[in-house]
Motif scaffolding. Structure first.
Motif, PDB file in Angstrom:
ATOM      1  N   LYS A  72      32.633  46.475  36.639  1.00 47.66           N
ATOM      2  CA  LYS A  72      34.045  46.523  36.237  1.00 47.66           C
ATOM      3  C   LYS A  72      34.417  47.925  35.759  1.00 47.66           C
ATOM      4  O   LYS A  72      35.530  48.410  36.027  1.00 47.66           O
ATOM      5  CB  LYS A  72      34.294  45.508  35.116  1.00 47.66           C
ATOM      6  CG  LYS A  72      35.765  45.339  34.739  1.00 47.66           C
ATOM      7  CD  LYS A  72      36.546  44.715  35.883  1.00 47.66           C
ATOM      8  CE  LYS A  72      37.945  44.266  35.461  1.00 47.66           C
ATOM      9  NZ  LYS A  72      38.809  45.372  35.016  1.00 47.66           N
ATOM     10  N   VAL A  73      33.500  48.596  35.063  1.00 47.66           N
ATOM     11  CA  VAL A  73      33.745  49.976  34.626  1.00 47.66           C
ATOM     12  C   VAL A  73      33.952  50.883  35.840  1.00 47.66           C
ATOM     13  O   VAL A  73      34.866  51.719  35.871  1.00 47.66           O
ATOM     14  CB  VAL A  73      32.569  50.499  33.767  1.00 47.66           C
ATOM     15  CG1 VAL A  73      32.698  52.010  33.536  1.00 47.66           C
ATOM     16  CG2 VAL A  73      32.523  49.772  32.433  1.00 47.66           C
ATOM     17  N   ILE A  74      33.107  50.705  36.853  1.00 44.96           N
ATOM     18  CA  ILE A  74      33.224  51.503  38.077  1.00 44.96           C
ATOM     19  C   ILE A  74      34.562  51.228  38.760  1.00 44.96           C
ATOM     20  O   ILE A  74      35.234  52.144  39.243  1.00 44.96           O
ATOM     21  CB  ILE A  74      32.048  51.196  39.028  1.00 44.96           C
ATOM     22  CG1 ILE A  74      30.739  51.695  38.413  1.00 44.96           C
ATOM     23  CG2 ILE A  74      32.268  51.832  40.400  1.00 44.96           C
ATOM     24  CD1 ILE A  74      29.500  51.269  39.165  1.00 44.96           C
ATOM     25  N   GLU A  75      34.959  49.965  38.779  1.00 46.26           N
ATOM     26  CA  GLU A  75      36.242  49.597  39.383  1.00 46.26           C
ATOM     27  C   GLU A  75      37.400  50.245  38.626  1.00 46.26           C
ATOM     28  O   GLU A  75      38.315  50.821  39.236  1.00 46.26           O
ATOM     29  CB  GLU A  75      36.398  48.078  39.382  1.00 46.26           C
ATOM     30  CG  GLU A  75      37.684  47.578  40.019  1.00 46.26           C
ATOM     31  CD  GLU A  75      37.750  46.063  40.044  1.00 46.26           C
ATOM     32  OE1 GLU A  75      37.848  45.490  41.147  1.00 46.26           O
ATOM     33  OE2 GLU A  75      37.689  45.446  38.953  1.00 46.26           O
ATOM     34  N   ASP A  76      37.371  50.163  37.304  1.00 44.86           N
ATOM     35  CA  ASP A  76      38.471  50.685  36.490  1.00 44.86           C
ATOM     36  C   ASP A  76      38.542  52.213  36.517  1.00 44.86           C
ATOM     37  O   ASP A  76      39.631  52.790  36.593  1.00 44.86           O
ATOM     38  CB  ASP A  76      38.328  50.209  35.040  1.00 44.86           C
ATOM     39  CG  ASP A  76      38.545  48.708  34.900  1.00 44.86           C
ATOM     40  OD1 ASP A  76      39.108  48.104  35.839  1.00 44.86           O
ATOM     41  OD2 ASP A  76      38.135  48.145  33.867  1.00 44.86           O
ATOM     42  N   MET A  77      37.386  52.873  36.455  1.00 47.49           N
ATOM     43  CA  MET A  77      37.377  54.331  36.369  1.00 47.49           C
ATOM     44  C   MET A  77      37.490  55.018  37.728  1.00 47.49           C
ATOM     45  O   MET A  77      38.118  56.075  37.849  1.00 47.49           O
ATOM     46  CB  MET A  77      36.101  54.817  35.663  1.00 47.49           C
ATOM     47  CG  MET A  77      36.033  54.470  34.188  1.00 47.49           C
ATOM     48  SD  MET A  77      34.579  55.196  33.370  1.00 47.49           S
ATOM     49  CE  MET A  77      35.040  56.944  33.316  1.00 47.49           C
ATOM     50  N   GLY A  97      38.065  53.182  40.904  1.00 49.27           N
ATOM     51  CA  GLY A  97      38.863  52.497  41.916  1.00 49.27           C
ATOM     52  C   GLY A  97      38.060  51.832  43.014  1.00 49.27           C
ATOM     53  O   GLY A  97      38.612  51.463  44.059  1.00 49.27           O
ATOM     54  N   ILE A  98      36.747  51.665  42.809  1.00 49.51           N
ATOM     55  CA  ILE A  98      35.915  50.965  43.793  1.00 49.51           C
ATOM     56  C   ILE A  98      35.879  49.486  43.406  1.00 49.51           C
ATOM     57  O   ILE A  98      35.356  49.141  42.344  1.00 49.51           O
ATOM     58  CB  ILE A  98      34.479  51.524  43.819  1.00 49.51           C
ATOM     59  CG1 ILE A  98      34.491  53.008  44.186  1.00 49.51           C
ATOM     60  CG2 ILE A  98      33.615  50.741  44.803  1.00 49.51           C
ATOM     61  CD1 ILE A  98      33.125  53.667  44.107  1.00 49.51           C
ATOM     62  N   PRO A  99      36.448  48.590  44.229  1.00 52.68           N
ATOM     63  CA  PRO A  99      36.470  47.162  43.875  1.00 52.68           C
ATOM     64  C   PRO A  99      35.059  46.645  43.599  1.00 52.68           C
ATOM     65  O   PRO A  99      34.129  46.937  44.357  1.00 52.68           O
ATOM     66  CB  PRO A  99      37.073  46.490  45.116  1.00 52.68           C
ATOM     67  CG  PRO A  99      37.845  47.578  45.791  1.00 52.68           C
ATOM     68  CD  PRO A  99      37.067  48.838  45.545  1.00 52.68           C
ATOM     69  N   LYS A 100      34.919  45.901  42.515  1.00 52.54           N
ATOM     70  CA  LYS A 100      33.569  45.433  42.175  1.00 52.54           C
ATOM     71  C   LYS A 100      33.023  44.479  43.225  1.00 52.54           C
ATOM     72  O   LYS A 100      31.808  44.336  43.368  1.00 52.54           O
ATOM     73  CB  LYS A 100      33.545  44.797  40.789  1.00 52.54           C
ATOM     74  CG  LYS A 100      34.287  43.490  40.640  1.00 52.54           C
ATOM     75  CD  LYS A 100      34.116  42.958  39.217  1.00 52.54           C
ATOM     76  CE  LYS A 100      34.738  41.576  39.076  1.00 52.54           C
ATOM     77  NZ  LYS A 100      34.532  41.016  37.725  1.00 52.54           N
ATOM     78  N   GLU A 101      33.923  43.844  44.008  1.00 51.86           N
ATOM     79  CA  GLU A 101      33.459  42.971  45.091  1.00 51.86           C
ATOM     80  C   GLU A 101      32.644  43.760  46.117  1.00 51.86           C
ATOM     81  O   GLU A 101      31.767  43.216  46.783  1.00 51.86           O
ATOM     82  CB  GLU A 101      34.651  42.301  45.784  1.00 51.86           C
ATOM     83  CG  GLU A 101      35.349  41.229  44.965  1.00 51.86           C
ATOM     84  CD  GLU A 101      36.248  41.804  43.878  1.00 51.86           C
ATOM     85  OE1 GLU A 101      36.555  43.021  43.943  1.00 51.86           O
ATOM     86  OE2 GLU A 101      36.639  41.048  42.965  1.00 51.86           O
ATOM     87  N   ASN A 102      32.959  45.060  46.242  1.00 49.46           N
ATOM     88  CA  ASN A 102      32.220  45.902  47.187  1.00 49.46           C
ATOM     89  C   ASN A 102      30.811  46.217  46.703  1.00 49.46           C
ATOM     90  O   ASN A 102      30.003  46.775  47.445  1.00 49.46           O
ATOM     91  CB  ASN A 102      32.963  47.218  47.422  1.00 49.46           C
ATOM     92  CG  ASN A 102      34.269  47.026  48.162  1.00 49.46           C
ATOM     93  OD1 ASN A 102      34.596  45.912  48.569  1.00 49.46           O
ATOM     94  ND2 ASN A 102      35.023  48.091  48.337  1.00 49.46           N
ATOM     95  N   LEU A 103      30.545  45.878  45.445  1.00 51.79           N
ATOM     96  CA  LEU A 103      29.235  46.172  44.860  1.00 51.79           C
ATOM     97  C   LEU A 103      28.393  44.920  44.687  1.00 51.79           C
ATOM     98  O   LEU A 103      27.289  44.989  44.153  1.00 51.79           O
ATOM     99  CB  LEU A 103      29.412  46.853  43.493  1.00 51.79           C
ATOM    100  CG  LEU A 103      30.256  48.125  43.467  1.00 51.79           C
ATOM    101  CD1 LEU A 103      30.450  48.591  42.027  1.00 51.79           C
ATOM    102  CD2 LEU A 103      29.610  49.225  44.295  1.00 51.79           C
ATOM    103  N   GLU A 104      28.921  43.777  45.138  1.00 53.24           N
ATOM    104  CA  GLU A 104      28.195  42.526  44.934  1.00 53.24           C
ATOM    105  C   GLU A 104      26.872  42.520  45.682  1.00 53.24           C
ATOM    106  O   GLU A 104      26.781  42.959  46.825  1.00 53.24           O
ATOM    107  CB  GLU A 104      29.039  41.324  45.378  1.00 53.24           C
ATOM    108  CG  GLU A 104      30.130  40.974  44.392  1.00 53.24           C
ATOM    109  CD  GLU A 104      30.855  39.694  44.761  1.00 53.24           C
ATOM    110  OE1 GLU A 104      30.333  38.939  45.610  1.00 53.24           O
ATOM    111  OE2 GLU A 104      31.939  39.459  44.211  1.00 53.24           O
ATOM    112  N   ASP A 105      25.862  42.023  45.003  1.00 52.40           N
ATOM    113  CA  ASP A 105      24.525  41.879  45.587  1.00 52.40           C
ATOM    114  C   ASP A 105      24.315  40.404  45.873  1.00 52.40           C
ATOM    115  O   ASP A 105      24.208  39.596  44.960  1.00 52.40           O
ATOM    116  CB  ASP A 105      23.476  42.383  44.588  1.00 52.40           C
ATOM    117  CG  ASP A 105      22.060  42.287  45.131  1.00 52.40           C
ATOM    118  OD1 ASP A 105      21.910  41.881  46.303  1.00 52.40           O
ATOM    119  OD2 ASP A 105      21.125  42.614  44.389  1.00 52.40           O
ATOM    120  N   ASP A 106      24.290  40.049  47.169  1.00 53.01           N
ATOM    121  CA  ASP A 106      24.155  38.633  47.526  1.00 53.01           C
ATOM    122  C   ASP A 106      22.711  38.248  47.827  1.00 53.01           C
ATOM    123  O   ASP A 106      22.438  37.219  48.431  1.00 53.01           O
ATOM    124  CB  ASP A 106      25.042  38.286  48.726  1.00 53.01           C
ATOM    125  CG  ASP A 106      24.707  39.125  49.956  1.00 53.01           C
ATOM    126  OD1 ASP A 106      23.790  39.962  49.871  1.00 53.01           O
ATOM    127  OD2 ASP A 106      25.365  38.932  50.991  1.00 53.01           O
TER     128      ASP A 106
END
Length: 220
Positions: free
Chosen positions: A132-137, A139-148
């Motif tokens: 969320k910090v990366i998304e807020d600071m 602009g990279i959506p946290k969904e793009n960082l999801e580890d499935d």
């Protein structure tokens, strides 16, 4: 290993007030052997890494610097990671936005050691809060960082599985006889079992039958 010095640093941190002598006895080692691990002169094998992790109630990934989280996650818990290409993108955006590395590290709540590994990518695992910090600071959506992907340890070897496979693998554990010959190549055997189990479930579902008490005969 992501950072060839981080294992020793984390072993020292986890040892706390215990002496090297006390830790070596818990691990069944000589004090000299333990000292070699802690000072990064010798790298422990997979079994010893697992033993060290179990004693401290942390994960092997944490010991090796692959994540800043000490705990395993549950199947229904989301986790996030930083692959190499995303780490490069983060560095580029930090430069564009003129955000200093130290400011970003503090916002993530990471130690300098963890941040060093984080910037290298290599699928470094992060928490949802850090995503969320990366998304807020940046602009990279946290969904793009999801580890499935999920990790199961079989015969001392960590195997990466999908969420669906983890659920099926837990079902297979009801049949211990299936795992009698994993020693030679546990990952290959587990994946073969999962493939066959999926096929059998599909067959039974197609025929509206229920899974019986046994799993049937399996061959290598």
């Amino acid at each position: 290993m992501e950072d060839n010095k981080i294992l020793g640093k984390r072993m020292k941190l986890l040892r706390g007030n215990k002496t090297q002598e006390e830790m070596s006895k818990l691990l069944g080692l000589s004090r000299a052997s333990y000292s070699h691990y802690e000072n990064n002169r010798v790298e422990p094998d997979t079994e010893m890494l697992k033993k060290i992790a179990d004693i401290h109630n942390v994960t092997v990934d944490y010991l090796l610097g692959r994540t800043s989280s000490t705990t395993h996650r549950e199947v229904n818990q989301k986790n996030y990671k930083i692959p190499f290409h995303r780490a490069a993108q983060i560095t580029e955006i930090l430069n564009q936005k003129r955000i200093s590395a130290s400011e970003f590290r503090r916002a993530l709540g990471m130690s300098e050691d963890d941040f060093f590994v984080f910037r290298g990518g290599n699928d470094f695992k992060i928490t949802e809060k850090q995503a969320k910090v990366i998304e807020d600071m940046l602009g990279i959506p946290k969904e793009n960082l999801e580890d499935d992907s999920f990790t199961e340890t079989v015969m001392g070897r960590e195997i990466t599985l999908s969420e669906e496979d983890v659920i099926l693998f837990n079902e297979l554990k009801k049949y211990p006889i299936l795992f009698h010959d994993l020693a030679s190549d546990p990952e290959r055997k587990v994946r073969e079992l999962l493939k066959m189990y999926k096929m059998k479930k599909m067959f039974l579902e197609d025929n509206e039958e229920e899974l019986g008490d046994g799993f049937g005969d399996l061959e290598d």
